[in-house]
Design an enzyme around this catalytic site. Structure first.
Site, PDB file in Angstrom:
ATOM      1  N   ASP A   1       0.873  -1.173   0.000  1.00 22.59           N
ATOM      2  CA  ASP A   1       0.000   0.000   0.000  1.00 22.59           C
ATOM      3  C   ASP A   1       0.910   1.224   0.000  1.00 22.59           C
ATOM      4  OD1 ASP A   1      -2.305   1.655   0.500  1.00 22.59           O
ATOM      5  OD2 ASP A   1      -3.223  -0.081   1.476  1.00 22.59           O
TER       6      ASP A   1
ATOM      7  N   ASP B   1      -2.896   4.737  -2.352  1.00 15.60           N
ATOM      8  CA  ASP B   1      -3.892   5.362  -1.483  1.00 15.60           C
ATOM      9  C   ASP B   1      -4.362   6.706  -2.062  1.00 15.60           C
ATOM     10  OD1 ASP B   1      -5.098   5.148   1.274  1.00 15.60           O
ATOM     11  OD2 ASP B   1      -4.124   7.094   1.503  1.00 15.60           O
TER      12      ASP B   1
ATOM     13  N   GLU C   1      -6.635   3.873  -5.671  1.00  9.92           N
ATOM     14  CA  GLU C   1      -7.885   4.090  -4.932  1.00  9.92           C
ATOM     15  C   GLU C   1      -8.539   5.367  -5.471  1.00  9.92           C
ATOM     16  OE1 GLU C   1      -9.712   4.710  -0.444  1.00  9.92           O
ATOM     17  OE2 GLU C   1      -7.736   5.500  -0.908  1.00  9.92           O
TER      18      GLU C   1
ATOM     19  N   HIS D   1     -11.129  -2.302   3.703  1.00  4.06           N
ATOM     20  CA  HIS D   1     -11.003  -1.920   5.114  1.00  4.06           C
ATOM     21  C   HIS D   1     -11.712  -0.601   5.436  1.00  4.06           C
ATOM     22  CE1 HIS D   1      -8.095   0.278   2.869  1.00  4.06           C
ATOM     23  NE2 HIS D   1      -7.857   1.068   3.901  1.00  4.06           N
ATOM     24  N   ASP D   2     -12.294   0.032   4.431  1.00  7.35           N
ATOM     25  CA  ASP D   2     -13.028   1.285   4.664  1.00  7.35           C
ATOM     26  C   ASP D   2     -14.534   1.107   4.505  1.00  7.35           C
ATOM     27  OD1 ASP D   2     -10.656   2.752   4.985  1.00  7.35           O
ATOM     28  OD2 ASP D   2     -10.502   3.119   2.826  1.00  7.35           O
TER      29      ASP D   2
HETATM   30  C1  NOJ Z   1      -7.742   5.753   2.278  1.00  6.98           C
HETATM   31  C2  NOJ Z   1      -7.510   4.541   3.111  1.00  6.98           C
HETATM   32  O1  NOJ Z   1      -8.112   3.451   2.487  1.00  6.98           O
HETATM   33  C3  NOJ Z   1      -8.085   4.837   4.487  1.00  6.98           C
HETATM   34  O2  NOJ Z   1      -8.121   3.700   5.286  1.00  6.98           O
HETATM   35  C4  NOJ Z   1      -7.267   5.928   5.100  1.00  6.98           C
HETATM   36  O3  NOJ Z   1      -7.837   6.312   6.336  1.00  6.98           O
HETATM   37  C5  NOJ Z   1      -7.198   7.141   4.196  1.00  6.98           C
HETATM   38  N1  NOJ Z   1      -6.950   6.808   2.824  1.00  6.98           N
HETATM   39  C6  NOJ Z   1      -6.081   8.048   4.611  1.00  6.98           C
HETATM   40  O4  NOJ Z   1      -4.859   7.494   4.199  1.00  6.98           O
END
Ligand code: NOJ
Length: 535
Positions: A106, A208, A271, A334-335
């Site tokens: 990542d 990210d 992302e 994970h989000d």
């Molecule tokens: C996206 C990530 O997937 C998330 O988990 C993170 O909190 C934010 N970016 C900040 O890096």
């Protein structure tokens, strides 16, 4: 121009295979501190290989104060002691490669931790050599923040540094200052980070928030979003026309891509939460040296209805083909809340089948292969800053989808030792829903996942074949054909609780049914059934 069909053998690894995301804190603890680590992952490599996946993406493992659990990097070229050492990492890469698995890291280029030496230097004085490595602005005339930009986690996206009297930008926590990608030195330093890991054998990167890299230089207020509804996050109150998807970001990505292309066969997946027409310009094609895969999160965002999913899949598939871009699909990460919880237990296998049979690369979130669900987290165990900073938005915490992997029926489910408190509580159902129990049950979700991944490998039509959706005459049924060089595989997905006689549709031998049997050709599609047939 006639389109030539791609042959399965011509696909790159990131087109052909399944990407499996591990949230390292939660996969396997080997050190006895209740937090997962690299040696834990290495110990589980045989399990990962048994899933028939191609690549493992690890959420951040770099040195970090962990205020955003690793998405706040203090040293991009080292491993946080919580996860292990560089030697442990090398061992993991070697072990994975020996089993034919790729390793993806990542890469977090938009911001560092405020503990990073670069930020410390930048903050030291206005004349610091690294001042311009971050985004500093003078206060507004009233002394407040330079403009109305808000952080993803709520509150202003600006924090005042009292010593210098200037504000710095942070699209996430105040302890996650945004790097200034307009500065060529920043871009060069971040390129070296990619080289460092590729030299260590890393095969690819998940990047990210790649669509946030640049901000509009005028630093104007963002307009309000008329569609915002109370009870949802504050960040959605604004329409992010100056902080997201800026033209310069495309230039920075091309530069990143040139670094990747210095090495053989590496890839990056970005992302990007954007509507399809803004997403596809990020895709790498023969003419555009962009990200190999821009994450397509629309299966997460759309209502779970056959017609809606069909309309999106048709449009996305056609637009990807027209652009020369390779499609990809995601159901969870994970989000986002666990997809089984989102679509409902009855629809779980329908969703899993969709993910693994649409045209394009699927990304699977750890534990989804055994049907892990959101785990309700009591307030006193909540640790996610997104939840803690937004107590009025109950869905904001991402803890429920980050709980420890459920390996067996022992205390702590084999994630960590008995008597140790895991960093997040385990699911109540871990005694029943776990890898060991499902290994022993040929009708389990785990075996269903493996059957799907096996079918992908055995039927090139599922990997490289064309996609055509079919009229089913039933509102709740999504059906599509995957075709390649004379082989046809038809996928029938019942999004509802009715039984449907689909006539001649999918009137072939059943390869797999979510019900675990092999219905006769043409047998009606049962409630919530997913069926894959030959022909
Ligand atoms: C996206 C990530 O997937 C998330 O988990 C993170 O909190 C934010 N970016 C900040 O890096």
């Amino acid at each position: 121009m006639t389109e030539r069909t791609t042959l399965a053998g011509e696909l790159k690894w990131w087109q052909r295979g399944i990407i499996y995301q591990i949230y390292p804190r939660s996969f396997q603890d080997s050190g006895g501190d209740g937090v997962g680590d690299l040696r834990g992952i290495t110990a589980r490599l045989p399990y990962l290989a048994s899933l028939g996946i191609e690549a493992v993406w690890l959420s951040p493992i770099f040195t970090s104060p962990m205020r955003d659990f690793g998405y706040d990097v203090a040293d991009y070229c080292n491993i946080d002691p919580l996860f292990g050492t560089l030697a442990d990492f090398d061992e993991l890469v070697a072990g994975a490669h020996a089993l034919g698995l790729k390793i993806m890291l990542d890469y977090v280029p938009n911001h560092t931790s405020s503990d990073h030496a670069w930020f410390r230097e930048s903050t030291a004085s206005r004349d610091s050599e690294k001042r311009d490595w971050y985004v500093w602005r003078d206060p507004a005339p009233d002394g407040g923040p330079p403009n109305n930009w808000v952080s993803f986690f709520g509150g202003p996206a600006w924090t005042l540094d009292p010593a210098s009297g200037q504000y710095y930008l942070h699209q996430f926590l105040p302890s996650q200052p945004d790097l200034n990608w307009r500065n060529p030195q920043v871009r060069a330093a971040m390129g070296d980070v990619l080289r460092f890991w590729m030299r260590r054998g890393v095969d690819g990167f998940r990047v990210d928030v790649i669509w946030l890299l640049a901000e509009d230089e005028r630093f104007l207020d963002e307009p309000e979003n008329p569609a915002w509804t109370p009870g949802t996050v504050e960040h959605a109150k604004l329409d992010h026309i100056y902080t997201q998807d800026q033209p310069e970001t495309h230039d920075y990505i091309r530069e990143m891509r040139r670094v990747l292309d210095e090495f053989d066969d590496r890839m990056m997946v970005g992302e990007i939460y954007l509507p399809m027409e803004k997403l596809l310009p990020y895709a790498g094609t023969a003419d555009a040296q962009m990200v190999h895969l821009p994450f397509n999160f629309h299966l997460i965002l759309l209502p779970w209805q056959a017609g809606v999913v069909r309309a999106f899949a048709d449009g996305y598939d056609a637009a990807s083909r027209a652009a020369g871009a390779w499609p990809n699909w995601v159901l969870g990460n994970h989000d986002q809340h666990r997809f089984k919880t989102r679509v409902g237990a009855a629809q779980y296998r329908v969703a899993q089948t969709l993910l693994l049979t649409l045209r394009g690369t699927p990304t699977v979130y750890y534990g989804d292969e055994i049907g892990m669900q959101n785990v309700p987290i009591p307030l006193d165990r909540m640790v996610d800053p997104a939840g803690l900073q937004q107590p009025d938005v109950p869905a904001a915490s991402r803890d429920p989808e980050r709980t420890p992997m459920q390996w067996d029926e022992t205390e702590n489910a084999g994630f960590t030792g008995a008597g140790i408190t895991p960093w997040l509580p385990l699911a109540d159902d871990a005694v029943a829903v776990n890898v060991a129990a499902q290994e022993a049950d040929s009708a389990s979700d785990l075996h269903y996942f493996r059957a799907l991944s096996r079918l992908r490998r055995e039927h090139p039509a599922l990997l490289a074949g064309s996609y055509t959706s079919l009229d089913t005459g039933a509102e709740d049924v999504l059906a599509y054909r995957r075709e390649l060089e004379g082989e046809t595989v038809t996928v029938l997905l019942n999004f509802g609780a009715g039984t449907h006689d689909l006539g001649d549709l999918g009137n072939g031998d059943t390869l797999l049914s979510s019900e675990g049997d092999r219905p006769q050709p043409g047998a009606p599609l049962r409630p919530n059934e997913a069926r894959i047939v030959l022909g």
